[in-house]
Write an enzyme that holds these catalytic residues in place. Structure first.
Site, PDB file in Angstrom:
ATOM      1  N   LYS A   1       0.858  -1.194   0.000  1.00  7.38           N
ATOM      2  CA  LYS A   1       0.000   0.000   0.000  1.00  7.38           C
ATOM      3  C   LYS A   1       0.890   1.239   0.000  1.00  7.38           C
ATOM      4  CE  LYS A   1      -4.429  -0.034   2.420  1.00  7.38           C
ATOM      5  NZ  LYS A   1      -5.016   0.161   3.757  1.00  7.38           N
TER       6      LYS A   1
HETATM    7  C1  E4P Z   1      -8.439   0.827   4.092  1.00  3.41           C
HETATM    8  O1  E4P Z   1      -7.598   0.135   3.616  1.00  3.41           O
HETATM    9  C2  E4P Z   1      -8.302   1.528   5.388  1.00  3.41           C
HETATM   10  O2  E4P Z   1      -7.515   0.724   6.232  1.00  3.41           O
HETATM   11  C3  E4P Z   1      -9.603   1.692   6.102  1.00  3.41           C
HETATM   12  O3  E4P Z   1     -10.696   1.232   5.348  1.00  3.41           O
HETATM   13  C4  E4P Z   1      -9.794   2.989   6.794  1.00  3.41           C
HETATM   14  O4  E4P Z   1     -11.030   2.958   7.460  1.00  3.41           O
HETATM   15  P1  E4P Z   1     -11.426   4.028   8.587  1.00  3.41           P
HETATM   16  O5  E4P Z   1     -11.719   5.321   7.905  1.00  3.41           O
HETATM   17  O6  E4P Z   1     -12.664   3.451   9.217  1.00  3.41           O
HETATM   18  O7  E4P Z   1     -10.265   4.108   9.523  1.00  3.41           O
END
Ligand code: E4P
Length: 217
Positions: A83
Site C-alpha cells: 500500500k
Molecule cells: C483501508 O484500507 C483503510 O484501512 C480503512 O478502510 C480505513 O477505514 P477508517 O476510515 O474506518 O479508519
C-alpha cells in the site's frame, strides 16, 4: 464483489475466514499498531490464513524509502500487496513497484482526479475512503460511482476497493455500483449476517418441529 476485512487482528481474521466468505485483508499502520508482536510476523500469519490479497502499508514518505519498504513488504509472502499513499512519491513508487510485478494498492484516495492518476500509475487496487468523506459531509458513495464510471470508460484494470466502509449500506451500494471489492471492519461483516426476521423465522421453525415430535411420541 469481493469482500475484504479491514483489521490486523489475527483472531478476527481466523473467525471470518472460517465462514468461507473472505477474499482478502486490508491493514493500515493504525490497525497494525494495535496488535501485539512483530508486524512482519503478523502479516505472514494473516497471509497463511487468507488465500487472497493482504495489503500492508509503507510508512516512508519519500520515494526511495517507499521502494525499500515496498520490497520488504512484498517479500513477506506471495499474497502481500504494497500500500502506498496518494502522494506524488506514492504514485511514483506505485508505478515503479507495479513495473516490477509487485501489486500496489494506492490508499487515502478522496477524489476522482486522484483515482485517475492511480489507474495511470498501474495500481492493482485503488482505495477510496467513503466513511471518511461522509464524516466531512461529502457523499463518499458518489465518489465510487464516479471512479467506476471513469475506469469503465477506459477499461482500466485497476480494481476499485471501497475502503472506510462503516455500515452494511456502504457494502450494498458498492455492490450495486459494480465496485470490485469492499473492505470493512469485522463488526460490519457481522452486521451483514443479521436480520430479525431470520431469527424469528428460525425460532418458529424449530418450535413447530419440536412440538410435532412431542405429539408423535
Ligand atoms: C483501508 O484500507 C483503510 O484501512 C480503512 O478502510 C480505513 O477505514 P477508517 O476510515 O474506518 O479508519
Amino acid at each position: 464483489m469481493k469482500l475484504f476485512v479491514d483489521t490486523g487482528s489475527i483472531k478476527d481474521i481466523e473467525a471470518i475466514a472460517a465462514l468461507g466468505i473472505l477474499d482478502g485483508v486490508t491493514t493500515n499502520p493504525s490497525l497494525l499498531a494495535k496488535e501485539p508482536g512483530d508486524f512482519r510476523q503478523n502479516l505472514k500469519k494473516i497471509c497463511d490464513i487468507v488465500k487472497g490479497p493482504v495489503s500492508g502499508e509503507v510508512t516512508a514518505t519519500d520515494f526511495a524509502g517507499m521502494i525499500k519498504q515496498g520490497h520488504d513488504i512484498a517479500s513477506i509472502h506471495k499474497h502481500m500487496v504494497v500500500k502506498t499513499p496518494m502522494t506524488r512519491d506514492g504514485i511514483r513508487a506505485c508505478k515503479a513497484l507495479s513495473g516490477e510485478g509487485i501489486r500496489v494498492n494506492v490508499t487515502l484516495v478522496f477524489s476522482a482526479a486522484q483515482a485517475l492518476l492511480v489507474a495511470k500509475a498501474g495500481a492493482t487496487f485503488v482505495s477510496p475512503f467513503v466513511g471518511r468523506l461522509d464524516d466531512v459531509a461529502t457523499n463518499g458513495m458518489e465518489l465510487i460511482r464516479e471512479i467506476v464510471e471513469i475506469y469503465d470508460n477506459y477499461e482500466f484494470p485497476t480494481e476499485v476497493l471501497v475502503a472506510s466502509c462503516r455500515h452494511p449500506i456502504h457494502i450494498v451500494e458498492a455492490a450495486r455500483m459494480g465496485a470490485d471489492i469492499a473492505t470493512c471492519p469485522p463488526a460490519v461483516i457481522d452486521q451483514l449476517f443479521n436480520h430479525p426476521l431470520t431469527n424469528i423465522g428460525l425460532e418458529k421453525f424449530l418450535k413447530d418441529w419440536e412440538k410435532a415430535q412431542t405429539v408423535k411420541a
